[in-house]
Each structure stands twice: as structure tokens, then as C-alpha cells.
Design a protein around this motif. Structure first.
Motif, PDB file in Angstrom:
ATOM      1  N   VAL A   4      97.858 -13.389  32.349  1.00 18.55           N
ATOM      2  CA  VAL A   4      98.172 -12.686  33.590  1.00 18.55           C
ATOM      3  C   VAL A   4      99.516 -13.164  34.127  1.00 18.55           C
ATOM      4  O   VAL A   4     100.389 -12.357  34.469  1.00 18.55           O
ATOM      5  CB  VAL A   4      97.054 -12.897  34.645  1.00 18.55           C
ATOM      6  CG1 VAL A   4      97.482 -12.369  36.003  1.00 18.55           C
ATOM      7  CG2 VAL A   4      95.767 -12.225  34.192  1.00 18.55           C
ATOM      8  N   PHE A  16      98.245  -4.596  37.607  1.00 20.81           N
ATOM      9  CA  PHE A  16      97.089  -4.718  36.730  1.00 20.81           C
ATOM     10  C   PHE A  16      96.106  -3.670  37.193  1.00 20.81           C
ATOM     11  O   PHE A  16      95.773  -3.598  38.381  1.00 20.81           O
ATOM     12  CB  PHE A  16      96.495  -6.132  36.788  1.00 20.81           C
ATOM     13  CG  PHE A  16      97.356  -7.141  36.096  1.00 20.81           C
ATOM     14  CD1 PHE A  16      97.245  -7.341  34.727  1.00 20.81           C
ATOM     15  CD2 PHE A  16      98.299  -7.864  36.794  1.00 20.81           C
ATOM     16  CE1 PHE A  16      98.053  -8.263  34.075  1.00 20.81           C
ATOM     17  CE2 PHE A  16      99.104  -8.791  36.160  1.00 20.81           C
ATOM     18  CZ  PHE A  16      98.985  -8.992  34.800  1.00 20.81           C
ATOM     19  N   SER A  17      95.667  -2.837  36.272  1.00 20.65           N
ATOM     20  CA  SER A  17      94.969  -1.615  36.611  1.00 20.65           C
ATOM     21  C   SER A  17      93.804  -1.385  35.655  1.00 20.65           C
ATOM     22  O   SER A  17      93.656  -2.072  34.653  1.00 20.65           O
ATOM     23  CB  SER A  17      95.985  -0.470  36.489  1.00 20.65           C
ATOM     24  OG  SER A  17      95.417   0.768  36.792  1.00 20.65           O
ATOM     25  N   CYS A  24      94.043   2.253  42.004  1.00 21.16           N
ATOM     26  CA  CYS A  24      95.173   1.927  41.133  1.00 21.16           C
ATOM     27  C   CYS A  24      96.135   3.115  41.061  1.00 21.16           C
ATOM     28  O   CYS A  24      97.354   2.950  41.156  1.00 21.16           O
ATOM     29  CB  CYS A  24      94.683   1.565  39.734  1.00 21.16           C
ATOM     30  SG  CYS A  24      93.616   0.117  39.674  1.00 21.16           S
ATOM     31  N   TYR A  41      99.540  -2.493  33.512  1.00 21.93           N
ATOM     32  CA  TYR A  41      98.752  -3.184  32.489  1.00 21.93           C
ATOM     33  C   TYR A  41      97.297  -2.802  32.680  1.00 21.93           C
ATOM     34  O   TYR A  41      96.666  -3.211  33.646  1.00 21.93           O
ATOM     35  CB  TYR A  41      98.926  -4.706  32.601  1.00 21.93           C
ATOM     36  CG  TYR A  41      98.442  -5.410  31.364  1.00 21.93           C
ATOM     37  CD1 TYR A  41      99.340  -5.819  30.390  1.00 21.93           C
ATOM     38  CD2 TYR A  41      97.090  -5.635  31.147  1.00 21.93           C
ATOM     39  CE1 TYR A  41      98.909  -6.441  29.235  1.00 21.93           C
ATOM     40  CE2 TYR A  41      96.648  -6.257  29.993  1.00 21.93           C
ATOM     41  CZ  TYR A  41      97.565  -6.656  29.046  1.00 21.93           C
ATOM     42  OH  TYR A  41      97.123  -7.273  27.901  1.00 21.93           O
ATOM     43  N   GLU A  42      96.790  -1.973  31.778  1.00 23.07           N
ATOM     44  CA  GLU A  42      95.414  -1.480  31.847  1.00 23.07           C
ATOM     45  C   GLU A  42      94.478  -2.549  31.272  1.00 23.07           C
ATOM     46  O   GLU A  42      94.331  -2.654  30.057  1.00 23.07           O
ATOM     47  CB  GLU A  42      95.269  -0.170  31.070  1.00 23.07           C
ATOM     48  CG  GLU A  42      96.181   0.936  31.545  1.00 23.07           C
ATOM     49  CD  GLU A  42      95.634   1.735  32.701  1.00 23.07           C
ATOM     50  OE1 GLU A  42      94.479   1.504  33.096  1.00 23.07           O
ATOM     51  OE2 GLU A  42      96.372   2.586  33.205  1.00 23.07           O
ATOM     52  N   ILE A  43      93.856  -3.327  32.142  1.00 27.63           N
ATOM     53  CA  ILE A  43      93.035  -4.431  31.648  1.00 27.63           C
ATOM     54  C   ILE A  43      91.739  -3.951  30.992  1.00 27.63           C
ATOM     55  O   ILE A  43      91.163  -4.679  30.201  1.00 27.63           O
ATOM     56  CB  ILE A  43      92.754  -5.496  32.724  1.00 27.63           C
ATOM     57  CG1 ILE A  43      91.943  -4.946  33.875  1.00 27.63           C
ATOM     58  CG2 ILE A  43      94.031  -6.128  33.194  1.00 27.63           C
ATOM     59  CD1 ILE A  43      91.541  -5.998  34.885  1.00 27.63           C
ATOM     60  N   GLY A  49      90.106  -8.385  28.875  1.00 27.50           N
ATOM     61  CA  GLY A  49      90.118  -7.821  30.220  1.00 27.50           C
ATOM     62  C   GLY A  49      89.227  -8.526  31.223  1.00 27.50           C
ATOM     63  O   GLY A  49      89.620  -8.761  32.365  1.00 27.50           O
ATOM     64  N   MET A  52      90.780 -11.672  32.255  1.00 23.69           N
ATOM     65  CA  MET A  52      91.938 -11.389  33.108  1.00 23.69           C
ATOM     66  C   MET A  52      91.489 -11.058  34.525  1.00 23.69           C
ATOM     67  O   MET A  52      92.121 -11.483  35.489  1.00 23.69           O
ATOM     68  CB  MET A  52      92.770 -10.255  32.500  1.00 23.69           C
ATOM     69  CG  MET A  52      93.423 -10.651  31.192  1.00 23.69           C
ATOM     70  SD  MET A  52      94.314  -9.306  30.416  1.00 23.69           S
ATOM     71  CE  MET A  52      95.800  -9.309  31.411  1.00 23.69           C
ATOM     72  N   GLU A  53      90.402 -10.308  34.668  1.00 22.86           N
ATOM     73  CA  GLU A  53      89.853 -10.006  35.995  1.00 22.86           C
ATOM     74  C   GLU A  53      89.511 -11.297  36.730  1.00 22.86           C
ATOM     75  O   GLU A  53      89.855 -11.453  37.905  1.00 22.86           O
ATOM     76  CB  GLU A  53      88.582  -9.158  35.876  1.00 22.86           C
ATOM     77  CG  GLU A  53      88.820  -7.715  35.592  1.00 22.86           C
ATOM     78  CD  GLU A  53      87.522  -6.910  35.603  1.00 22.86           C
ATOM     79  OE1 GLU A  53      86.624  -7.211  36.407  1.00 22.86           O
ATOM     80  OE2 GLU A  53      87.417  -5.972  34.793  1.00 22.86           O
ATOM     81  N   ILE A  56      92.697 -13.071  37.858  1.00 19.65           N
ATOM     82  CA  ILE A  56      93.314 -12.411  39.011  1.00 19.65           C
ATOM     83  C   ILE A  56      92.578 -12.798  40.292  1.00 19.65           C
ATOM     84  O   ILE A  56      93.198 -13.090  41.314  1.00 19.65           O
ATOM     85  CB  ILE A  56      93.356 -10.883  38.801  1.00 19.65           C
ATOM     86  CG1 ILE A  56      94.374 -10.536  37.700  1.00 19.65           C
ATOM     87  CG2 ILE A  56      93.667 -10.152  40.099  1.00 19.65           C
ATOM     88  CD1 ILE A  56      94.282  -9.118  37.180  1.00 19.65           C
ATOM     89  N   VAL A  65      91.419  -5.256  40.531  1.00 15.34           N
ATOM     90  CA  VAL A  65      92.387  -4.163  40.365  1.00 15.34           C
ATOM     91  C   VAL A  65      92.388  -3.277  41.598  1.00 15.34           C
ATOM     92  O   VAL A  65      91.357  -3.142  42.240  1.00 15.34           O
ATOM     93  CB  VAL A  65      92.094  -3.295  39.106  1.00 15.34           C
ATOM     94  CG1 VAL A  65      92.296  -4.091  37.851  1.00 15.34           C
ATOM     95  CG2 VAL A  65      90.726  -2.669  39.146  1.00 15.34           C
TER      96      VAL A  65
END
Length: 103
Positions: A4, A16-17, A24, A41-43, A49, A52-53, A56, A65
């Protein structure tokens, strides 16, 4: 979290979407109207993903997101971005990333 932060630091404006997220989409439309082309950036299309969530959220975003970074710094989600815009603070932050000819 490293992924990230790396993506955020390598691009001027990053969102981040998720491909199915209407908020988003709203943030992306706002940036388009302000003549900024963010790196989207489509997680949900990344095998990492879910991690990454979590990253974030650990960075302080109240929802995973959309998570908006400007100049490598987490600015927040939809509420924070809209608040910045309504206060007149968003456009000066975006100035270095705007297409030419926008005042």
C-alpha cells in the motif's frame, strides 16, 4: 502494508478502490472534474486485496475503500475528501497533479 505504501508513494494521487464501490466512483468523478487523473488501484482484483484492506485501516482510514493518498500521504475516504473540497483545501493539494490549463 508495504505494498500500500509503495503504490501510494510511487504515484501522485492514488485511490485504492473496488470495482463495485459507488463511493469510489464518486471520488473518481470528483478528481476527473478537477482535471486530475488518479492512479486507481482496484484491490478487489489483487490476490493480496484483503491484506491491503487491513493495512489501509491500520493506517487510519475509517473504511478500506476508497482510500485516497495525495503525495504519498493518506488523506482519507469519501467524507474526508469531500470535506477538504468543500473547505477549499483540496484543489491546492491537487495543483501539482492537475492537467494544464485548470485554474
Amino acid at each position: 502494508m508495504d505494498k500500500v505504501l509503495r503504490v501510494a508513494s510511487e504515484n501522485g494521487v492514488v485511490v485504492f478502490s473496488k470495482s463495485s464501490c459507488c463511493l469510489c466512483y464518486t471520488v473518481n468523478i470528483l478528481f476527473q472534474e478537477l482535471r486530475v487523473t488518479p492512479f486507481i488501484y482496484e484491490i478487489d482484483k489483487d490476490p493480496e486485496g484483503k491484506e491491503m484492506e487491513k493495512a489501509i485501516m491500520k493506517l487510519g482510514c475509517n473504511t478500506p475503500v476508497p482510500a485516497v493518498f495525495i503525495g504519498g500521504k493518506l488523506m482519507g475516504s469519501t467524507n474526508e475528501i469531500m470535506s477538504l473540497h468543500l473547505r477549499g483545501s483540496l484543489i491546492p493539494m491537487l495543483k501539482p497533479y492537475q492537467a494544464q490549463g485548470f485554474n
